[in-house]
Design a protein around this motif. Sequence first.
Motif, PDB file in Angstrom:
ATOM      1  N   ILE A   9     -15.708 113.272 -44.363  1.00 43.79           N
ATOM      2  CA  ILE A   9     -16.783 111.848 -43.848  1.00 43.79           C
ATOM      3  C   ILE A   9     -16.280 111.142 -42.647  1.00 43.79           C
ATOM      4  CG2 ILE A   9     -17.358 109.538 -44.585  1.00 43.79           C
ATOM      5  CD1 ILE A   9     -17.496 110.677 -47.427  1.00 43.79           C
ATOM      6  N   LEU A  10     -14.890 111.180 -42.393  1.00 47.06           N
ATOM      7  CA  LEU A  10     -14.188 110.557 -41.234  1.00 47.06           C
ATOM      8  C   LEU A  10     -14.567 111.412 -40.125  1.00 47.06           C
ATOM      9  CD1 LEU A  10     -12.598 108.320 -40.261  1.00 47.06           C
ATOM     10  CD2 LEU A  10     -10.424 109.781 -40.812  1.00 47.06           C
ATOM     11  N   PHE A  11     -14.424 112.720 -40.465  1.00 42.37           N
ATOM     12  CA  PHE A  11     -14.544 113.579 -39.332  1.00 42.37           C
ATOM     13  C   PHE A  11     -15.916 113.647 -38.800  1.00 42.37           C
ATOM     14  CE2 PHE A  11     -15.440 118.041 -37.710  1.00 42.37           C
ATOM     15  CZ  PHE A  11     -14.161 118.300 -36.871  1.00 42.37           C
ATOM     16  N   GLY A  12     -16.807 113.564 -39.736  1.00 43.25           N
ATOM     17  CA  GLY A  12     -18.390 113.517 -39.340  1.00 43.25           C
ATOM     18  C   GLY A  12     -18.827 112.134 -38.564  1.00 43.25           C
ATOM     19  N   LEU A  13     -18.084 111.158 -39.149  1.00 43.25           N
ATOM     20  CA  LEU A  13     -18.404 109.830 -38.506  1.00 43.25           C
ATOM     21  C   LEU A  13     -17.835 109.700 -37.064  1.00 43.25           C
ATOM     22  CD1 LEU A  13     -19.214 106.953 -38.793  1.00 43.25           C
ATOM     23  CD2 LEU A  13     -16.807 106.476 -39.607  1.00 43.25           C
ATOM     24  N   ILE A  14     -16.696 110.385 -36.771  1.00 42.39           N
ATOM     25  CA  ILE A  14     -16.017 110.317 -35.431  1.00 42.39           C
ATOM     26  C   ILE A  14     -16.961 111.174 -34.515  1.00 42.39           C
ATOM     27  CG2 ILE A  14     -14.138 110.954 -34.045  1.00 42.39           C
ATOM     28  CD1 ILE A  14     -12.329 109.987 -36.226  1.00 42.39           C
ATOM     29  N   ALA A  15     -17.152 112.558 -35.042  1.00 43.70           N
ATOM     30  CA  ALA A  15     -17.893 113.455 -34.131  1.00 43.70           C
ATOM     31  C   ALA A  15     -19.529 112.946 -33.873  1.00 43.70           C
ATOM     32  CB  ALA A  15     -18.168 114.780 -34.917  1.00 43.70           C
ATOM     33  N   GLY A  16     -20.183 112.431 -35.050  1.00 41.82           N
ATOM     34  CA  GLY A  16     -21.370 111.939 -34.852  1.00 41.82           C
ATOM     35  C   GLY A  16     -21.294 110.726 -33.569  1.00 41.82           C
ATOM     36  N   PHE A  17     -20.509 109.708 -33.840  1.00 45.60           N
ATOM     37  CA  PHE A  17     -20.132 108.583 -32.658  1.00 45.60           C
ATOM     38  C   PHE A  17     -20.218 109.034 -31.466  1.00 45.60           C
ATOM     39  CE2 PHE A  17     -19.184 105.374 -36.132  1.00 45.60           C
ATOM     40  CZ  PHE A  17     -20.285 104.563 -35.809  1.00 45.60           C
ATOM     41  N   ILE A  18     -19.328 110.224 -31.242  1.00 42.49           N
ATOM     42  CA  ILE A  18     -19.007 110.503 -29.834  1.00 42.49           C
ATOM     43  C   ILE A  18     -20.411 111.315 -29.367  1.00 42.49           C
ATOM     44  CG2 ILE A  18     -17.714 112.252 -28.568  1.00 42.49           C
ATOM     45  CD1 ILE A  18     -15.503 111.801 -30.517  1.00 42.49           C
ATOM     46  N   ALA A  19     -20.927 112.052 -30.196  1.00 43.61           N
ATOM     47  CA  ALA A  19     -22.167 112.734 -29.669  1.00 43.61           C
ATOM     48  C   ALA A  19     -23.429 111.715 -29.488  1.00 43.61           C
ATOM     49  CB  ALA A  19     -22.833 113.470 -31.056  1.00 43.61           C
ATOM     50  N   ARG A  20     -23.599 110.609 -30.164  1.00 47.76           N
ATOM     51  CA  ARG A  20     -24.337 109.736 -29.760  1.00 47.76           C
ATOM     52  C   ARG A  20     -23.949 108.893 -28.743  1.00 47.76           C
ATOM     53  NH1 ARG A  20     -25.011 105.723 -34.772  1.00 47.76           N
ATOM     54  NH2 ARG A  20     -26.232 104.753 -33.200  1.00 47.76           N
ATOM     55  N   ALA A  21     -22.741 108.666 -28.388  1.00 45.03           N
ATOM     56  CA  ALA A  21     -22.343 108.079 -27.150  1.00 45.03           C
ATOM     57  C   ALA A  21     -22.536 109.033 -25.824  1.00 45.03           C
ATOM     58  CB  ALA A  21     -20.864 107.767 -27.091  1.00 45.03           C
ATOM     59  N   LEU A  22     -22.508 110.226 -25.952  1.00 52.40           N
ATOM     60  CA  LEU A  22     -22.728 111.370 -25.072  1.00 52.40           C
ATOM     61  C   LEU A  22     -24.356 111.459 -24.639  1.00 52.40           C
ATOM     62  CD1 LEU A  22     -19.942 113.943 -25.500  1.00 52.40           C
ATOM     63  CD2 LEU A  22     -19.910 112.007 -23.759  1.00 52.40           C
ATOM     64  N   VAL A  23     -25.108 111.396 -25.808  1.00 53.70           N
ATOM     65  CA  VAL A  23     -26.562 111.695 -25.365  1.00 53.70           C
ATOM     66  C   VAL A  23     -27.215 110.318 -24.833  1.00 53.70           C
ATOM     67  CG1 VAL A  23     -28.791 112.129 -26.705  1.00 53.70           C
ATOM     68  CG2 VAL A  23     -26.648 113.466 -27.356  1.00 53.70           C
ATOM     69  N   PRO A  24     -27.882 110.314 -23.905  1.00 50.54           N
ATOM     70  CA  PRO A  24     -28.438 109.135 -23.260  1.00 50.54           C
ATOM     71  C   PRO A  24     -29.572 108.670 -24.134  1.00 50.54           C
ATOM     72  CG  PRO A  24     -28.916 110.946 -21.812  1.00 50.54           C
ATOM     73  CD  PRO A  24     -27.921 111.246 -23.047  1.00 50.54           C
ATOM     74  N   GLY A  25     -29.563 107.253 -24.004  1.00 49.08           N
ATOM     75  CA  GLY A  25     -30.679 106.557 -24.858  1.00 49.08           C
ATOM     76  C   GLY A  25     -30.366 105.997 -26.083  1.00 49.08           C
ATOM     77  N   LYS A  26     -31.077 105.053 -26.700  1.00 49.04           N
ATOM     78  CA  LYS A  26     -30.525 104.409 -27.893  1.00 49.04           C
ATOM     79  C   LYS A  26     -30.997 105.148 -29.219  1.00 49.04           C
ATOM     80  CE  LYS A  26     -31.022  99.968 -30.033  1.00 49.04           C
ATOM     81  NZ  LYS A  26     -31.630  98.474 -29.863  1.00 49.04           N
ATOM     82  N   ASP A  27     -30.084 105.443 -30.078  1.00 49.14           N
ATOM     83  CA  ASP A  27     -30.283 105.986 -31.406  1.00 49.14           C
ATOM     84  C   ASP A  27     -29.926 105.010 -32.475  1.00 49.14           C
ATOM     85  OD1 ASP A  27     -30.701 108.561 -30.323  1.00 49.14           O
ATOM     86  OD2 ASP A  27     -28.636 108.793 -29.829  1.00 49.14           O
ATOM     87  N   ASP A  28     -31.008 104.694 -33.158  1.00 47.98           N
ATOM     88  CA  ASP A  28     -30.745 103.668 -34.444  1.00 47.98           C
ATOM     89  C   ASP A  28     -30.786 104.542 -35.416  1.00 47.98           C
ATOM     90  OD1 ASP A  28     -30.881 101.317 -32.825  1.00 47.98           O
ATOM     91  OD2 ASP A  28     -33.045 101.306 -32.635  1.00 47.98           O
ATOM     92  N   ILE A  29     -29.911 105.222 -35.815  1.00 48.45           N
ATOM     93  CA  ILE A  29     -29.766 106.210 -37.125  1.00 48.45           C
ATOM     94  C   ILE A  29     -28.814 105.766 -38.113  1.00 48.45           C
ATOM     95  CG2 ILE A  29     -30.578 108.217 -35.706  1.00 48.45           C
ATOM     96  CD1 ILE A  29     -27.637 109.170 -35.895  1.00 48.45           C
ATOM     97  N   GLY A  30     -28.112 104.676 -38.014  1.00 50.39           N
ATOM     98  CA  GLY A  30     -27.368 104.176 -38.817  1.00 50.39           C
ATOM     99  C   GLY A  30     -25.912 104.941 -39.322  1.00 50.39           C
ATOM    100  N   LEU A  31     -25.198 104.402 -40.103  1.00 54.72           N
ATOM    101  CA  LEU A  31     -23.734 105.029 -40.248  1.00 54.72           C
ATOM    102  C   LEU A  31     -23.756 106.232 -41.149  1.00 54.72           C
ATOM    103  CD1 LEU A  31     -20.785 104.434 -39.909  1.00 54.72           C
ATOM    104  CD2 LEU A  31     -20.974 102.990 -42.046  1.00 54.72           C
ATOM    105  N   LEU A  32     -24.792 106.321 -42.188  1.00 55.94           N
ATOM    106  CA  LEU A  32     -24.898 107.443 -42.932  1.00 55.94           C
ATOM    107  C   LEU A  32     -25.404 108.650 -42.218  1.00 55.94           C
ATOM    108  CD1 LEU A  32     -24.807 108.704 -45.824  1.00 55.94           C
ATOM    109  CD2 LEU A  32     -26.825 107.852 -46.229  1.00 55.94           C
ATOM    110  N   ARG A  33     -26.396 108.359 -41.349  1.00 59.61           N
ATOM    111  CA  ARG A  33     -26.956 109.640 -40.559  1.00 59.61           C
ATOM    112  C   ARG A  33     -26.123 110.030 -39.526  1.00 59.61           C
ATOM    113  NH1 ARG A  33     -33.317 107.776 -39.924  1.00 59.61           N
ATOM    114  NH2 ARG A  33     -33.895 107.886 -42.066  1.00 59.61           N
TER     115      ARG A  33
END
Length: 90
Positions: A9-33
Amino acid sequence: MLWTILGWILFGLIAGFIARALVPGKDDIGLLRTIVLGVIGSVVGGLLFGLLTVGLRGFQPAGWIGSIIGAIIVLLIYNKVTGRRNRPRV
């Protein structure tokens, strides 16, 4: 077992946040997604790494870099399928 699940869960959260930061635009996908994005990205990164190096080895997680690359790929596909980029922003 519990620590393994919490680690994923922690690994997925960190990798997901970094990916969201690197992909341009706004992503309203929430914490679980975001967590799911990171975990699936890790599996996708593991598959890609396996294909590029020693051949397909099955579903194996990747390291940090592979997980982030996989999460970026999954996020781009998710945005394309759901049409998130095509909606007008208010």
